[in-house]
Design a protein around this motif. Structure first.
Motif, PDB file in Angstrom:
ATOM      1  N   UNK A  80       0.972  -1.235  -0.309  1.00  0.00           N
ATOM      2  CA  UNK A  80       0.245   0.355   0.337  1.00  0.00           C
ATOM      3  C   UNK A  80       0.945   1.441   0.092  1.00  0.00           C
ATOM      4  N   UNK A  81       2.025   1.156   0.177  1.00  0.00           N
ATOM      5  CA  UNK A  81       2.748   2.557   1.002  1.00  0.00           C
ATOM      6  C   UNK A  81       3.702   2.659  -0.348  1.00  0.00           C
ATOM      7  N   UNK A  82       3.769   1.801  -1.181  1.00  0.00           N
ATOM      8  CA  UNK A  82       4.448   1.235  -2.254  1.00  0.00           C
ATOM      9  C   UNK A  82       3.400   1.883  -3.632  1.00  0.00           C
ATOM     10  N   UNK A  83       2.279   1.816  -3.744  1.00  0.00           N
ATOM     11  CA  UNK A  83       1.158   1.632  -4.765  1.00  0.00           C
ATOM     12  C   UNK A  83       1.270   3.638  -4.485  1.00  0.00           C
ATOM     13  N   UNK A  84       0.702   3.966  -3.597  1.00  0.00           N
ATOM     14  CA  UNK A  84       0.233   5.635  -2.548  1.00  0.00           C
ATOM     15  C   UNK A  84       1.661   6.304  -3.615  1.00  0.00           C
ATOM     16  N   UNK A  85       2.922   5.758  -3.247  1.00  0.00           N
ATOM     17  CA  UNK A  85       4.212   6.478  -3.342  1.00  0.00           C
ATOM     18  C   UNK A  85       4.442   7.300  -4.483  1.00  0.00           C
ATOM     19  N   UNK A  86       4.037   5.645  -5.339  1.00  0.00           N
ATOM     20  CA  UNK A  86       4.475   5.675  -7.069  1.00  0.00           C
ATOM     21  C   UNK A  86       3.599   6.280  -7.562  1.00  0.00           C
ATOM     22  N   UNK A  87       2.048   6.139  -7.041  1.00  0.00           N
ATOM     23  CA  UNK A  87       0.822   6.709  -7.614  1.00  0.00           C
ATOM     24  C   UNK A  87       1.310   9.242  -7.896  1.00  0.00           C
ATOM     25  N   UNK A  88       2.451   8.998  -6.759  1.00  0.00           N
ATOM     26  CA  UNK A  88       2.638  10.814  -6.615  1.00  0.00           C
ATOM     27  C   UNK A  88       4.184  10.738  -6.777  1.00  0.00           C
ATOM     28  N   UNK A  89       4.357   9.929  -7.438  1.00  0.00           N
ATOM     29  CA  UNK A  89       5.455  10.144  -8.230  1.00  0.00           C
ATOM     30  C   UNK A  89       5.919  10.768  -9.842  1.00  0.00           C
ATOM     31  N   UNK A  90       4.385   9.353  -9.855  1.00  0.00           N
ATOM     32  CA  UNK A  90       4.179   9.114 -11.432  1.00  0.00           C
ATOM     33  C   UNK A  90       3.154  10.747 -11.719  1.00  0.00           C
TER      34      UNK A  90
END
Lengths: 166, 105
Positions: A80-90
């Motif tokens: 979940x941490x990875x998913x949300x942080x990737x969204x922000x980076x994208x």
């Protein structure tokens, strides 16, 4: 196509090696804090355009690292941490005001925030939020360090990697 | 390499963290008992005034000299064991893998 697969495999392996080294000892007195150098592999792919590759490498290295060195319960928090942080980076990678370093800071901070939110939802006790300031500061600092590392690496090897991605 | 936005984002995060910390920590009071919650169900309440060893299925909690802490656990990361001792109201020690929560009330 084969070039891409071997590149992703390489990135995943390197990310796993970083995770393994970090798991050998805690970097600070505060439990649960880590440098997150493995994130640089993902950032390099995401920030410089290869979104699918970034997601693929991130999910692969999280699954493999967790199954090898940790227990599956933490998958909920990691993914979940990875998913949300990737969204922000994208979404933020194209901004004129941010470089990889800024994206890394946001990625780390958001990752920690998401993990603490999931923990609060699982435990239904808002007292876990006491950990929030600690996680935010460590996220910002480690994110900055990892970001500088990623930018430095990109300076040295970026052309090679970009050629392989195209 | 580093842009203006990076610095701003970094500063904003640090600043908000400091503000939150100040807000949270200005409301600390001494606690009277330790509440242990396992799997979201209250397991027991123990006064902090009496030294005690509380063995749980996967963890061992200890009350000594008015403080409570996790003495041992079988989880792989041992975050709970390395957490600081608690004694003030609303302070917690938590073992996520084993779903154990120690809280002072």
């Amino acid at each position: 196509m084969t070039k891409k697969i071997s590149l992703y495999a390489l990135f995943t392996a390197v990310a796993m090696i970083f995770s393994f080294i970090e798991s050998l000892y805690s970097f600070s007195l505060i439990p649960g804090i880590k440098l997150g150098l493995a994130n640089s592999a993902v950032l390099l792919l995401l920030y410089y355009g290869d979104i699918k590759g970034g997601i693929l490498v991130n999910i692969s290295r999280i699954l493999l690292t967790t199954l090898l060195f940790s227990n599956p319960f933490s998958l909920l928090y990691s993914l979940s941490g990875a998913a949300v942080s990737m969204l922000f980076v994208i979404f933020l990678r194209k901004s004129r005001f941010l470089s990889v370093v800024g994206c890394s800071v946001i990625s780390a901070a958001v990752h920690n925030l998401t993990q603490i939110t999931v923990a609060v939802l699982c435990f239904s006790t808002k007292e876990i939020f006491f950990y929030l300031p600690v996680l935010m500061v460590s996220g910002a600092v480690t994110g900055f360090a990892v970001g500088v590392f990623s930018a430095f690496f990109e300076k040295k090897c970026g052309k090679t990697i970009k050629n392989m991605i195209q | 390499m580093i842009k203006k936005g990076d610095i701003i984002v970094f500063a904003v995060i640090i600043l908000s963290a400091v503000l939150i910390a100040v807000g949270l920590f200005s409301f600390r009071k001494n606690g009277s008992e330790l509440v242990i919650t396992v799997n979201n169900e209250e397991y027991g309440r123990y006064p902090l005034s009496e030294d005690r060893v509380i063995p749980l299925e996967h963890n061992t909690a200890v009350i000594k000299d008015g403080f409570a802490y996790m003495e041992s656990a079988d989880c792989p990361d041992k975050v709970c064991v390395n957490s600081p001792k608690i004694s003030k109201r609303n302070e917690t020690v938590i073992c996520l893998p084993n779903k154990v929560l120690l809280k002072v009330e």
